[in-house]
Design a protein around this motif. Structure first.
Motif, PDB file in Angstrom:
ATOM      1  N   ARG A   1     -10.258   8.444  -3.850  1.00  0.00           N
ATOM      2  CA  ARG A   1      -9.035   8.709  -4.621  1.00  0.00           C
ATOM      3  C   ARG A   1      -8.861  10.193  -4.923  1.00  0.00           C
ATOM      4  O   ARG A   1      -7.740  10.705  -4.974  1.00  0.00           O
ATOM      5  CB  ARG A   1      -9.038   7.863  -5.909  1.00  0.00           C
ATOM      6  CG  ARG A   1      -8.733   6.395  -5.611  1.00  0.00           C
ATOM      7  CD  ARG A   1      -8.965   5.484  -6.792  1.00  0.00           C
ATOM      8  NE  ARG A   1      -8.077   5.764  -7.909  1.00  0.00           N
ATOM      9  CZ  ARG A   1      -8.045   5.038  -9.033  1.00  0.00           C
ATOM     10  NH1 ARG A   1      -8.864   3.986  -9.158  1.00  0.00           N
ATOM     11  NH2 ARG A   1      -7.231   5.343 -10.010  1.00  0.00           N
ATOM     12  N   VAL A   2      -9.955  10.924  -5.141  1.00  0.00           N
ATOM     13  CA  VAL A   2      -9.872  12.372  -5.355  1.00  0.00           C
ATOM     14  C   VAL A   2      -9.312  13.049  -4.106  1.00  0.00           C
ATOM     15  O   VAL A   2      -8.412  13.898  -4.186  1.00  0.00           O
ATOM     16  CB  VAL A   2     -11.241  12.964  -5.729  1.00  0.00           C
ATOM     17  CG1 VAL A   2     -11.219  14.482  -5.623  1.00  0.00           C
ATOM     18  CG2 VAL A   2     -11.627  12.549  -7.147  1.00  0.00           C
ATOM     19  N   ALA A   3      -9.834  12.669  -2.940  1.00  0.00           N
ATOM     20  CA  ALA A   3      -9.349  13.254  -1.688  1.00  0.00           C
ATOM     21  C   ALA A   3      -7.863  12.950  -1.492  1.00  0.00           C
ATOM     22  O   ALA A   3      -7.083  13.824  -1.084  1.00  0.00           O
ATOM     23  CB  ALA A   3     -10.165  12.704  -0.513  1.00  0.00           C
ATOM     24  N   GLU A   4      -7.473  11.723  -1.804  1.00  0.00           N
ATOM     25  CA  GLU A   4      -6.065  11.319  -1.665  1.00  0.00           C
ATOM     26  C   GLU A   4      -5.164  12.146  -2.588  1.00  0.00           C
ATOM     27  O   GLU A   4      -4.107  12.629  -2.178  1.00  0.00           O
ATOM     28  CB  GLU A   4      -5.945   9.830  -1.994  1.00  0.00           C
ATOM     29  CG  GLU A   4      -4.520   9.295  -1.950  1.00  0.00           C
ATOM     30  CD  GLU A   4      -4.423   7.871  -2.493  1.00  0.00           C
ATOM     31  OE1 GLU A   4      -3.296   7.372  -2.624  1.00  0.00           O
ATOM     32  OE2 GLU A   4      -5.481   7.259  -2.809  1.00  0.00           O
ATOM     33  N   MET A   5      -5.612  12.336  -3.843  1.00  0.00           N
ATOM     34  CA  MET A   5      -4.801  13.078  -4.811  1.00  0.00           C
ATOM     35  C   MET A   5      -4.687  14.552  -4.436  1.00  0.00           C
ATOM     36  O   MET A   5      -3.615  15.148  -4.554  1.00  0.00           O
ATOM     37  CB  MET A   5      -5.408  12.958  -6.216  1.00  0.00           C
ATOM     38  CG  MET A   5      -4.927  11.781  -6.990  1.00  0.00           C
ATOM     39  SD  MET A   5      -3.148  11.783  -7.227  1.00  0.00           S
ATOM     40  CE  MET A   5      -2.809  10.050  -6.977  1.00  0.00           C
TER      41      MET A   5
ATOM     42  N   LEU B   1      -2.256  14.974  -1.798  1.00  0.00           N
ATOM     43  CA  LEU B   1      -0.913  14.729  -2.318  1.00  0.00           C
ATOM     44  C   LEU B   1      -0.338  15.981  -2.985  1.00  0.00           C
ATOM     45  O   LEU B   1       0.859  16.268  -2.868  1.00  0.00           O
ATOM     46  CB  LEU B   1      -0.953  13.568  -3.321  1.00  0.00           C
ATOM     47  CG  LEU B   1       0.387  12.940  -3.706  1.00  0.00           C
ATOM     48  CD1 LEU B   1       1.066  12.298  -2.510  1.00  0.00           C
ATOM     49  CD2 LEU B   1       0.173  11.902  -4.803  1.00  0.00           C
ATOM     50  N   VAL B   2      -1.197  16.737  -3.691  1.00  0.00           N
ATOM     51  CA  VAL B   2      -0.721  17.956  -4.364  1.00  0.00           C
ATOM     52  C   VAL B   2      -1.009  19.208  -3.527  1.00  0.00           C
ATOM     53  O   VAL B   2      -0.964  20.330  -4.029  1.00  0.00           O
ATOM     54  CB  VAL B   2      -1.342  18.100  -5.780  1.00  0.00           C
ATOM     55  CG1 VAL B   2      -0.921  16.953  -6.667  1.00  0.00           C
ATOM     56  CG2 VAL B   2      -2.861  18.210  -5.707  1.00  0.00           C
ATOM     57  N   GLN B   3      -1.305  18.978  -2.248  1.00  0.00           N
ATOM     58  CA  GLN B   3      -1.478  20.065  -1.278  1.00  0.00           C
ATOM     59  C   GLN B   3      -2.636  21.006  -1.651  1.00  0.00           C
ATOM     60  O   GLN B   3      -2.518  22.220  -1.571  1.00  0.00           O
ATOM     61  CB  GLN B   3      -0.166  20.854  -1.126  1.00  0.00           C
ATOM     62  CG  GLN B   3       0.977  19.984  -0.632  1.00  0.00           C
ATOM     63  CD  GLN B   3       2.297  20.718  -0.560  1.00  0.00           C
ATOM     64  OE1 GLN B   3       2.382  21.900  -0.858  1.00  0.00           O
ATOM     65  NE2 GLN B   3       3.340  20.009  -0.160  1.00  0.00           N
ATOM     66  N   LEU B   4      -3.760  20.391  -2.079  1.00  0.00           N
ATOM     67  CA  LEU B   4      -4.952  21.168  -2.405  1.00  0.00           C
ATOM     68  C   LEU B   4      -6.175  20.667  -1.637  1.00  0.00           C
ATOM     69  O   LEU B   4      -7.313  20.843  -2.081  1.00  0.00           O
ATOM     70  CB  LEU B   4      -5.229  21.115  -3.915  1.00  0.00           C
ATOM     71  CG  LEU B   4      -4.328  21.984  -4.801  1.00  0.00           C
ATOM     72  CD1 LEU B   4      -4.674  21.771  -6.263  1.00  0.00           C
ATOM     73  CD2 LEU B   4      -4.432  23.460  -4.438  1.00  0.00           C
ATOM     74  N   GLY B   5      -5.942  20.036  -0.495  1.00  0.00           N
ATOM     75  CA  GLY B   5      -7.052  19.613   0.342  1.00  0.00           C
ATOM     76  C   GLY B   5      -7.882  20.821   0.761  1.00  0.00           C
ATOM     77  O   GLY B   5      -7.336  21.853   1.150  1.00  0.00           O
TER      78      GLY B   5
END
Length: 370
Positions: A117-121, A124-128
């Motif tokens: 879920r952290v990776a997904e979030m 989502l906010v373009q901070l991968g």
């Protein structure tokens, strides 16, 4: 078509701090998946309202329901809402990933699910790729996105945002406005956003709730708020307007004649009576002018100044009483450079407003009966 589901429902909510009545008889419904902005100047009660929904403040009276459940007796952590603050409130000693995961760890969520879920979030906010960085290594906009990801990872039904872009510079703020709206549409989560920035509210919102002195002045779409202000406060607070004060001289169906200090004018309006004091709000881009008087109008003015602002030409005309009227046109259009003109408007381009004051509200509230 099914009715919209009410996600947040406030009924007759009041908040007092001693003699200070901060929020007054507020009734407001926010729908599922809606981006609603509470807009007003400092001290108007918007942040207090947000804090009451979150559970950080207790309402003096009234009811607050989230997804049909009364939350007055619930602690903040028991409510399915999360809050994003202007200050970010990130843990400086934690990495980005740990900051985002904090709420899940408190809930003892399995580690594998937390990582997923952290990776997904963060994507989502373009901070991968920022997982291992600490807040001190991030820009203001990146910190704000981490704070939003941390709030969203718990999958709240409602996200409350208290002026979250206030600390950012103008360019980054405008970029984040677009990103927040994109994120809200993608997730279809109810956003309640607090700001004093009019342009921000008009840019991002499905509806805007205008607060003034603890009172909800008007709620509507950005277009409704701008083109159909319900009060003089809303007309002058949102964008720029020309406000003409006067008295109703005649009523013929929906056409209302108004006697102004500087002449006569007409506008469309409902439920007005002869002798009533009113205000006529006309946006600068809706003001028209003529070298000759126009039927139904007798407002003379002198062109005093013209200001070139890129694609827009702003013209200032002065009325006989010294009041200034602002006219806006595209730079290519011709406007008289000086001399006398007669001002008028298309009747449906003006908004006729009943004159009223919060002094009336206060007088009724403070009355004592013997």
């Amino acid at each position: 078509m099914s009715e919209k589901k009410i996600m947040v429902d406030l009924r007759e909510v009041n908040k007092r701090y001693g003699e200070n009545h901060v929020v007054r008889d507020l009734s407001l419904q926010v729908y599922e998946g809606e981006f609603l902005t509470m807009l007003g100047s400092s001290g108007c009660g918007k942040t207090t309202t947000l804090r009451m929904i979150a559970g950080f403040e207790e309402a003096t009276s009234g009811s607050i329901r989230v997804n049909g459940v009364s939350v007055e007796n619930q602690e903040p952590f028991e409510r399915n809402v999360n809050t994003v603050f202007q200050s970010y409130a990130l843990f400086p000693h934690m990495t980005v990933a740990d900051n985002v995961a904090y709420g899940l760890r408190i809930k003892k969520t399995p580690k594998a699910e937390i990582r997923e879920r952290v990776a997904e979030m963060l994507e989502l906010v373009q901070l991968g790729g920022f997982e291992r960085r600490r807040p001190s290594q991030l820009s203001g906009g990146q910190k704000q996105r981490v704070a939003i990801a941390r709030a969203l990872i718990n999958r709240p039904q409602v996200l409350l945002l208290d002026e979250p872009l206030g600390a950012l510079d103008l360019k980054l703020r405008k970029q984040m406005q677009i990103e927040l709206k994109r994120l809200q549409r993608k997730l279809n989560i109810t956003f309640i956003y607090v700001t004093h920035d009019q342009e921000e509210a008009l840019t991002m919102s499905d509806r805007i709730a205008i607060m003034n002195n603890g009172i909800l002045e008007q709620i509507g779409t950005p277009k409704e708020i701008y083109e159909q202000p319900a009060s003089k406060f809303v007309a002058t607070f949102i964008g720029e307007t020309n406000l003409f004060e006067g008295c109703v001289s005649r009523v013929s169906g929906s056409e209302v004649g108004v006697t102004l200090e500087t002449g006569e004018a007409t506008a469309f309006g409902e439920r007005f009576t002869p002798g009533e004091m009113v205000a006529v709000s006309v946006r600068p881009e809706r003001i028209r002018y003529s070298r000759e008087p126009v039927e139904g109008f007798s407002i003379e003015a002198m062109i005093r100044e013209q200001i070139y602002v890129g694609s827009v030409l702003k013209t200032i005309a002065e009325l006989p009483n010294g009041n200034e009227i602002r006219i806006e046109r595209l730079a290519g259009e011709k406007i008289p450079e000086g001399g006398r003109v007669y001002l008028y408007w298309e009747q449906d381009d003006a908004k006729l407003i009943h004159s009223r004051s919060h002094a009336i509200y206060d007088a009724v509230e403070n009355m004592s009966f013997v």
